[in-house]
Design a protein around this motif. Structure first.
Motif, PDB file in Angstrom:
ATOM      1  N   PRO A 113      -9.875 -20.331  29.599  1.00 53.06           N
ATOM      2  CA  PRO A 113      -8.989 -19.459  30.376  1.00 53.06           C
ATOM      3  C   PRO A 113      -7.941 -18.753  29.516  1.00 53.06           C
ATOM      4  CG  PRO A 113      -8.209 -21.724  30.495  1.00 53.06           C
ATOM      5  CD  PRO A 113      -9.400 -21.721  29.543  1.00 53.06           C
ATOM      6  N   SER A 114      -7.520 -17.565  29.966  1.00 47.09           N
ATOM      7  CA  SER A 114      -6.325 -16.900  29.432  1.00 47.09           C
ATOM      8  C   SER A 114      -5.130 -17.417  30.227  1.00 47.09           C
ATOM      9  CB  SER A 114      -6.404 -15.394  29.679  1.00 47.09           C
ATOM     10  OG  SER A 114      -7.243 -14.770  28.765  1.00 47.09           O
ATOM     11  N   ALA A 115      -3.948 -16.944  29.868  1.00 45.28           N
ATOM     12  CA  ALA A 115      -2.750 -17.232  30.660  1.00 45.28           C
ATOM     13  C   ALA A 115      -2.759 -16.330  31.892  1.00 45.28           C
ATOM     14  CB  ALA A 115      -1.527 -16.929  29.810  1.00 45.28           C
TER      15      ALA A 115
ATOM     16  N   VAL B 173       2.242 -13.597  31.967  1.00 46.19           N
ATOM     17  CA  VAL B 173       2.982 -14.801  31.570  1.00 46.19           C
ATOM     18  C   VAL B 173       3.191 -14.829  30.039  1.00 46.19           C
ATOM     19  CG1 VAL B 173       2.798 -17.323  31.387  1.00 46.19           C
ATOM     20  CG2 VAL B 173       2.478 -16.205  33.588  1.00 46.19           C
ATOM     21  N   THR B 174       2.213 -14.371  29.282  1.00 44.51           N
ATOM     22  CA  THR B 174       2.364 -14.349  27.815  1.00 44.51           C
ATOM     23  C   THR B 174       3.607 -13.538  27.417  1.00 44.51           C
ATOM     24  OG1 THR B 174      -0.026 -14.385  27.670  1.00 44.51           O
ATOM     25  CG2 THR B 174       1.148 -13.855  25.646  1.00 44.51           C
ATOM     26  N   ASP B 175       3.779 -12.378  28.057  1.00 45.04           N
ATOM     27  CA  ASP B 175       4.941 -11.550  27.721  1.00 45.04           C
ATOM     28  C   ASP B 175       6.246 -12.207  28.186  1.00 45.04           C
ATOM     29  OD1 ASP B 175       3.649  -9.342  26.422  1.00 45.04           O
ATOM     30  OD2 ASP B 175       2.791  -8.857  28.371  1.00 45.04           O
TER      31      ASP B 175
ATOM     32  N   GLY C 165       1.138 -20.419  27.573  1.00 47.89           N
ATOM     33  CA  GLY C 165       0.568 -19.725  28.730  1.00 47.89           C
ATOM     34  C   GLY C 165      -0.841 -20.200  29.017  1.00 47.89           C
ATOM     35  N   GLU C 166      -1.677 -20.226  27.977  1.00 42.39           N
ATOM     36  CA  GLU C 166      -3.059 -20.666  28.192  1.00 42.39           C
ATOM     37  C   GLU C 166      -3.121 -22.198  28.309  1.00 42.39           C
ATOM     38  OE1 GLU C 166      -2.179 -17.736  26.707  1.00 42.39           O
ATOM     39  OE2 GLU C 166      -4.131 -16.829  27.007  1.00 42.39           O
ATOM     40  N   TYR C 167      -2.236 -22.873  27.556  1.00 43.86           N
ATOM     41  CA  TYR C 167      -2.237 -24.346  27.600  1.00 43.86           C
ATOM     42  C   TYR C 167      -2.010 -24.830  29.044  1.00 43.86           C
ATOM     43  CZ  TYR C 167      -0.273 -29.065  26.903  1.00 43.86           C
ATOM     44  OH  TYR C 167       0.006 -30.404  26.989  1.00 43.86           O
TER      45      TYR C 167
ATOM     46  N   GLY D 104      -7.674 -20.667  25.829  1.00 48.05           N
ATOM     47  CA  GLY D 104      -7.894 -19.621  24.835  1.00 48.05           C
ATOM     48  C   GLY D 104      -6.663 -19.360  23.985  1.00 48.05           C
ATOM     49  N   PHE D 105      -6.826 -18.501  22.977  1.00 53.18           N
ATOM     50  CA  PHE D 105      -5.725 -17.852  22.268  1.00 53.18           C
ATOM     51  C   PHE D 105      -5.094 -18.618  21.104  1.00 53.18           C
ATOM     52  CE2 PHE D 105      -1.301 -15.691  22.990  1.00 53.18           C
ATOM     53  CZ  PHE D 105      -1.613 -14.640  22.129  1.00 53.18           C
ATOM     54  N   TYR D 106      -5.197 -19.966  21.052  1.00 52.87           N
ATOM     55  CA  TYR D 106      -4.456 -20.657  19.990  1.00 52.87           C
ATOM     56  C   TYR D 106      -5.238 -21.810  19.364  1.00 52.87           C
ATOM     57  CZ  TYR D 106      -3.574 -24.489  23.279  1.00 52.87           C
ATOM     58  OH  TYR D 106      -3.736 -25.535  24.155  1.00 52.87           O
TER      59      TYR D 106
ATOM     60  N   SER E 212      -4.524 -12.790  17.449  1.00 53.55           N
ATOM     61  CA  SER E 212      -3.738 -11.641  17.886  1.00 53.55           C
ATOM     62  C   SER E 212      -3.928 -11.455  19.398  1.00 53.55           C
ATOM     63  CB  SER E 212      -4.118 -10.391  17.104  1.00 53.55           C
ATOM     64  OG  SER E 212      -5.490 -10.161  17.227  1.00 53.55           O
ATOM     65  N   ARG E 213      -3.153 -10.547  19.979  1.00 54.56           N
ATOM     66  CA  ARG E 213      -3.174 -10.376  21.435  1.00 54.56           C
ATOM     67  C   ARG E 213      -4.600 -10.182  21.958  1.00 54.56           C
ATOM     68  NH1 ARG E 213       1.663  -9.530  24.245  1.00 54.56           N
ATOM     69  NH2 ARG E 213       0.381 -10.240  25.968  1.00 54.56           N
ATOM     70  N   GLY E 214      -4.854 -10.746  23.109  1.00 55.60           N
ATOM     71  CA  GLY E 214      -6.205 -10.665  23.669  1.00 55.60           C
ATOM     72  C   GLY E 214      -7.142 -11.693  23.055  1.00 55.60           C
ATOM     73  N   GLY E 215      -6.564 -12.640  22.303  1.00 55.10           N
ATOM     74  CA  GLY E 215      -7.371 -13.549  21.490  1.00 55.10           C
ATOM     75  C   GLY E 215      -8.138 -14.637  22.237  1.00 55.10           C
ATOM     76  N   SER E 216      -7.968 -14.743  23.552  1.00 60.33           N
ATOM     77  CA  SER E 216      -8.780 -15.738  24.272  1.00 60.33           C
ATOM     78  C   SER E 216     -10.262 -15.373  24.193  1.00 60.33           C
ATOM     79  CB  SER E 216      -8.355 -15.834  25.735  1.00 60.33           C
ATOM     80  OG  SER E 216      -7.032 -16.257  25.807  1.00 60.33           O
ATOM     81  N   ASP E 217     -10.545 -14.088  24.056  1.00 56.18           N
ATOM     82  CA  ASP E 217     -11.934 -13.652  23.839  1.00 56.18           C
ATOM     83  C   ASP E 217     -12.513 -14.324  22.599  1.00 56.18           C
ATOM     84  OD1 ASP E 217     -11.949 -11.836  25.912  1.00 56.18           O
ATOM     85  OD2 ASP E 217     -11.536 -10.095  24.654  1.00 56.18           O
TER      86      ASP E 217
HETATM   87  N1  ASP Z   1      -2.673 -14.277  26.865  1.00 56.58           N
HETATM   88  C1  ASP Z   1      -2.922 -13.629  25.610  1.00 56.58           C
HETATM   89  C2  ASP Z   1      -2.519 -12.169  25.680  1.00 56.58           C
HETATM   90  O1  ASP Z   1      -1.983 -11.730  26.679  1.00 56.58           O
HETATM   91  C3  ASP Z   1      -4.312 -13.819  25.131  1.00 56.58           C
HETATM   92  C4  ASP Z   1      -5.400 -13.337  26.042  1.00 56.58           C
HETATM   93  O2  ASP Z   1      -5.168 -13.095  27.232  1.00 56.58           O
HETATM   94  O3  ASP Z   1      -6.536 -13.227  25.593  1.00 56.58           O
HETATM   95  O4  ASP Z   1      -2.699 -11.463  24.731  1.00 56.58           O
END
Ligand code: ASP
Length: 440
Positions: A36-38, A49-51, A114-116, A168-170, A182-187
Motif C-alpha cells: 500500500p501507499s499512504a 498524508v505524505t505531504d 504514511g505507508e507504515y 511501500g516507499f521505504y 523518491s516520490r511515488g516510490g511505492s511503485d
Molecule cells: N506516499 C508516497 C508519495 O506520495 C509514495 C507513493 O505514494 O508511492 O510520494
C-alpha cells in the motif's frame, strides 16, 4: 499463481476506498502480497498524508509546535479505521512517531510513516501478516537500493508468509535509519516484492484504467493502451507520459514479470499490460504519442563540414563541458543541429556559443527556441509501410510546419519537432489519422 498487488494513495484515501481494495484482493486467491501507499487525496484539493507528514516534521525539526498538524494526520487514520468498523488503536504508534519527530529522526522517517501506518491498518483489515519494510528492504551506505541483501531477506520472509502486507516507499540504511525512494516510490516497492517472490504478475492499482494513447488534456477521451512493451513505455515516459515510477520497471523487467496497471474504481476495465515482448498485433499502428515543449535547436553551418574529421565531436564537447545534455542531433552535409532543453541551455548559452566559435570555426550558428518534440511510438510501425508518410501528410494537412525529424534506428519511434504554438494541433492530427480514422 502469485500476484503482487500495489495500491496507490487515492485507492486507499478513505474507508470507502479501503472496502473496494479489500474486495479486489479477496476476489482472487492469487493476490497474496499487498503493497500500500499512504492515504492520498480524497478530492482534488485534498492533501496527501505524505505531504502532511513532511510539513508536520518540518515544524518539529525547527522546534516549532506541531500538535495541530499531528492531530490532523491522526484524524485521517482514525476516520478510515472507524469507517471500516474496526477497533484498532494506533496510540502507541503515534506516541513513538511523535517522540521521533521531536528527536529529529529525519524527513524520510517522517514520510515513511504514511505507508507504515496504512500497512498496519490494511493488514488488520484483511487479516494478513504485516511485514515492516524496514526489516526487508535495504539501501547501501551510498543510499542506493541494495538488491542483493533485499532479495535474500525478503524472499525468505515472503516464503514464510502465506499472505502479507508490505508497506511501500521505504526501507532501511545500514545504520538502521529509514530511507525512502523518491516520490511515488511505492511503485518501486511493489516491483521489488514481485521480483522477490517470483510473482506471475505485478498488478499496480491506481485511479486510471491504464495508459492512454495520448494526453487527455490535449485529446478528448483518448483510447487506452491495452498492451505496451517496456521499450515503448520508456520512449513515451521519456517524453513526459507518466503513470508509473520510472524505477519500478527494472526489478520486474529483469525477472520477466509483466505489470498490469488497473483502476481500483473500475476493476473490470482491462487496464494496460506492460510486457517484455508480445506477439499480439497492436490495435493501431501506433502504441502512443507523447510530447514535450521547451526545447531549443542550435544549428551550426560550415562549408565542407562533412570532410572535417572530428567536427561532431568538437561541437558536442562544448555542450559536455558546459554540463548540457543533448536530446537529438539531426545533421546534413554542411549543417548539424543540436537539440537541447531550453532551460538547461539558457544558463550557459553564451559560453556554449563562444566555445563552438573557438572549437569549430563555423560559418554561422542559428538558434531557435520554442520548439516542441513529439514522439510517435509503436512496435507496429516497423511492419507497416508509409507510417512516416502518413504522419507528415497529417501534419501538412493541419498546416503544421515540421522543423525536425528523427527516426530512431529501432524503428520504434519517430520524433518530430514543431513550434510550440503548433503542439496541440500536431498531436491532434497525428492521433486522428492513426486512431480516430483507424488507418492501421
Ligand atoms: N506516499 C508516497 C508519495 O506520495 C509514495 C507513493 O505514494 O508511492 O510520494
Amino acid at each position: 499463481m502469485i500476484k503482487v498487488v500495489k495500491f496507490g494513495g487515492s485507492s486507499l484515501a478513505s474507508a470507502e476506498q479501503f472496502m473496494k481494495v479489500a474486495s479486489i484482493i479477496k476476489a482472487d486467491e492469487a493476490r497474496r502480497y499487498v503493497v500500500p501507499s499512504a492515504p492520498g487525496k480524497r478530492f482534488s484539493d485534498d492533501t496527501k498524508v505524505t505531504d502532511m507528514l513532511y510539513s508536520c516534521y518540518d515544524l518539529a525539526a525547527k522546534g516549532k509546535a506541531f500538535d495541530e498538524e499531528f492531530e490532523q494526520i491522526k484524524k485521517r487514520y482514525y476516520e478510515i479505521i472507524e469507517g471500516l468498523g474496526m477497533t484498532l488503536s494506533l496510540e502507541d504508534e503515534f506516541a513513538t512517531i511523535r517522540a521521533c519527530f521531536i528527536g529529529k529522526a529525519g524527513r524520510d522517517y517522517a514520510a515513511s510513516r504514511g505507508e507504515y501506518l496504512n500497512g498496519i491498518v490494511l493488514a488488520n483489515y484483511l487479516g494478513y501478516d504485516f511485514i515492516d519494510s524496514a526489516d526487508v528492504i535495504f539501501f547501501d551506505d551510498s543510499g542506493k537500493f541494495d538488491s542483493k541483501r533485499t532479495y535474500e531477506v525478503l524472499s525468505e520472509r515472503l516464503e514464510n508468509s502465506e499472505r502479507a502486507v508490505v508497506p511501500g516507499f521505504y526501507g532501511s540504511m545500514p545504520n538502521d535509519t529509514i530511507k525512502t525512494f523518491s516520490r511515488g516510490g511505492s511503485d518501486v516497492t511493489g516491483s521489488i516484492v514481485a521480483a522477490s517472490c517470483n510473482a506471475d504478475i505485478y498488478e499496480n492499482w491506481t485511479d486510471v484504467s491504464g495508459f492512454l494513447i495520448a494526453d487527455p488534456r490535449i485529446i478528448d477521451n483518448p483510447e487506452p493502451i491495452k498492451v505496451i512493451t517496456y521499450k515503448e513505455l520508456r520512449e513515451l515516459a521519456y517524453m513526459g507520459a507518466t503513470v508509473l515510477h520510472e524505477d519500478a520497471i527494472f526489478p520486474v523487467r529483469k525477472a520477466g514479470i509483466p505489470i498490469n496497471i488497473k483502476n481500483t474504481n473500475r476493476p473490470d476495465d482491462h487496464g494496460t499490460m506492460i510486457v517484455e515482448s508480445t506477439s499480439q498485433r497492436p490495435e493501431y499502428t501506433i502504441t502512443g504519442i507523447a510530447g514535450k515543449k521547451g526545447f531549443t535547436s542550435i544549428s551550426i553551418e560550415k562549408d565542407m563540414m562533412n570532410s572535417e574529421l572530428g567536427f561532431g565531436r568538437k561541437v558536442l564537447e562544448v555542450f559536455e563541458k558546459n554540463g548540457i545534455n543533448f536530446e537529438h542531433m539531426p545533421s546534413g552535409i554542411d549543417t548539424m543541429t543540436v537539440i537541447v532543453h531550453q532551460e538547461e541551455f539558457e544558463k550557459a548559452e553564451q559560453e556554449v556559443l563562444a566555445g563552438i566559435h573557438r572549437n569549430c570555426k563555423p560559418d554561422s550558428i542559428v538558434i531557435e527556441t520554442g520548439l516542441a518534440l513529439i514522439a510517435i511510438v509503436g512496435r507496429g510501425m516497423r511492419a507497416t509501410r508509409g507510417t512516416a508518410g502518413r504522419i507528415f501528410s497529417a501534419l501538412a494537412h493541419a498546416r503544421v510546419n515540421v522543423n525536425m525529424i528523427d527516426q530512431g534506428s529501432s524503428e520504434l519511434n519517430i520524433i518530430v519537432g514543431v513550434s510550440e504554438e503548433d503542439f496541440d494541433t500536431a498531436m491532434k492530427s497525428i492521433y486522428d489519422i492513426f486512431v480516430t480514422q483507424k488507418l492501421s
